[in-house]
Write a protein that holds these residues in place. Structure first.
Motif, PDB file in Angstrom:
ATOM      1  N   MET A   1      -1.767   2.976  -3.668  1.00  0.00           N
ATOM      2  CA  MET A   1      -0.344   2.911  -3.442  1.00  0.00           C
ATOM      3  C   MET A   1       0.062   1.442  -3.469  1.00  0.00           C
ATOM      4  O   MET A   1      -0.635   0.594  -2.941  1.00  0.00           O
ATOM      5  CB  MET A   1       0.019   3.539  -2.114  1.00  0.00           C
ATOM      6  N   ARG A   2       1.210   1.174  -4.114  1.00  0.00           N
ATOM      7  CA  ARG A   2       1.713  -0.188  -4.222  1.00  0.00           C
ATOM      8  C   ARG A   2       3.220  -0.211  -3.979  1.00  0.00           C
ATOM      9  O   ARG A   2       3.878   0.805  -4.074  1.00  0.00           O
ATOM     10  CB  ARG A   2       1.411  -0.752  -5.605  1.00  0.00           C
ATOM     11  N   THR A  17       2.437  -5.086  -5.160  1.00  0.00           N
ATOM     12  CA  THR A  17       1.566  -5.374  -4.015  1.00  0.00           C
ATOM     13  C   THR A  17       0.839  -4.118  -3.564  1.00  0.00           C
ATOM     14  O   THR A  17       1.452  -3.072  -3.356  1.00  0.00           O
ATOM     15  CB  THR A  17       2.403  -5.939  -2.853  1.00  0.00           C
ATOM     16  N   VAL A  18      -0.465  -4.225  -3.386  1.00  0.00           N
ATOM     17  CA  VAL A  18      -1.300  -3.102  -2.947  1.00  0.00           C
ATOM     18  C   VAL A  18      -1.041  -2.813  -1.469  1.00  0.00           C
ATOM     19  O   VAL A  18      -1.137  -3.712  -0.630  1.00  0.00           O
ATOM     20  CB  VAL A  18      -2.794  -3.401  -3.171  1.00  0.00           C
ATOM     21  N   VAL A  19      -0.708  -1.570  -1.154  1.00  0.00           N
ATOM     22  CA  VAL A  19      -0.577  -1.122   0.234  1.00  0.00           C
ATOM     23  C   VAL A  19      -1.941  -0.643   0.705  1.00  0.00           C
ATOM     24  O   VAL A  19      -2.410  -1.011   1.773  1.00  0.00           O
ATOM     25  CB  VAL A  19       0.464   0.012   0.370  1.00  0.00           C
ATOM     26  N   THR A  20      -2.587   0.191  -0.100  1.00  0.00           N
ATOM     27  CA  THR A  20      -3.940   0.659   0.198  1.00  0.00           C
ATOM     28  C   THR A  20      -4.614   1.097  -1.090  1.00  0.00           C
ATOM     29  O   THR A  20      -3.952   1.578  -1.997  1.00  0.00           O
ATOM     30  CB  THR A  20      -3.953   1.817   1.221  1.00  0.00           C
ATOM     31  N   ASN A  21      -5.914   0.911  -1.143  1.00  0.00           N
ATOM     32  CA  ASN A  21      -6.701   1.369  -2.287  1.00  0.00           C
ATOM     33  C   ASN A  21      -7.470   2.639  -1.960  1.00  0.00           C
ATOM     34  O   ASN A  21      -8.058   3.242  -2.842  1.00  0.00           O
ATOM     35  CB  ASN A  21      -7.706   0.299  -2.721  1.00  0.00           C
ATOM     36  N   ASN A  22      -7.506   3.015  -0.694  1.00  0.00           N
ATOM     37  CA  ASN A  22      -8.322   4.158  -0.284  1.00  0.00           C
ATOM     38  C   ASN A  22      -7.555   5.079   0.648  1.00  0.00           C
ATOM     39  O   ASN A  22      -7.021   4.636   1.651  1.00  0.00           O
ATOM     40  CB  ASN A  22      -9.582   3.684   0.455  1.00  0.00           C
TER      41      ASN A  22
END
Length: 75
Positions: A1-2, A17-22
């Motif tokens: 999510m970005r 911008t990356v919020v989370t990768n997992n």
């Protein structure tokens, strides 16, 4: 999510911008806090299967907006 200050598309996905990768596969809700200085914040996501196949980019959800949801379907 970005997230980004501009609408997110495939062309600018990598600069958002990356919020989370997992996220666990069982996640149904993700709550995040991101810096906000006014204007519109756009959110989008992609998923990836265990074999590395990525989904298409989701629709953009944006803030301020009431009840933004980002469904993802990986075929």
């Amino acid at each position: 999510m970005r997230y980004s200050g501009v609408s997110i598309a495939d062309a600018n996905w990598s600069s958002a911008t990356v919020v989370t990768n997992n996220l666990p596969g069982s996640a149904t809700i993700l709550t995040v806090a991101v810096p906000y200085s006014g204007g519109t914040a756009y959110f989008a996501l992609k998923s990836q299967s265990a074999s590395g196949v990525s989904s298409a980019l989701s629709n953009n959800a944006f803030w301020p907006h009431w009840n933004a949801y980002l469904p993802v379907i990986l075929r």
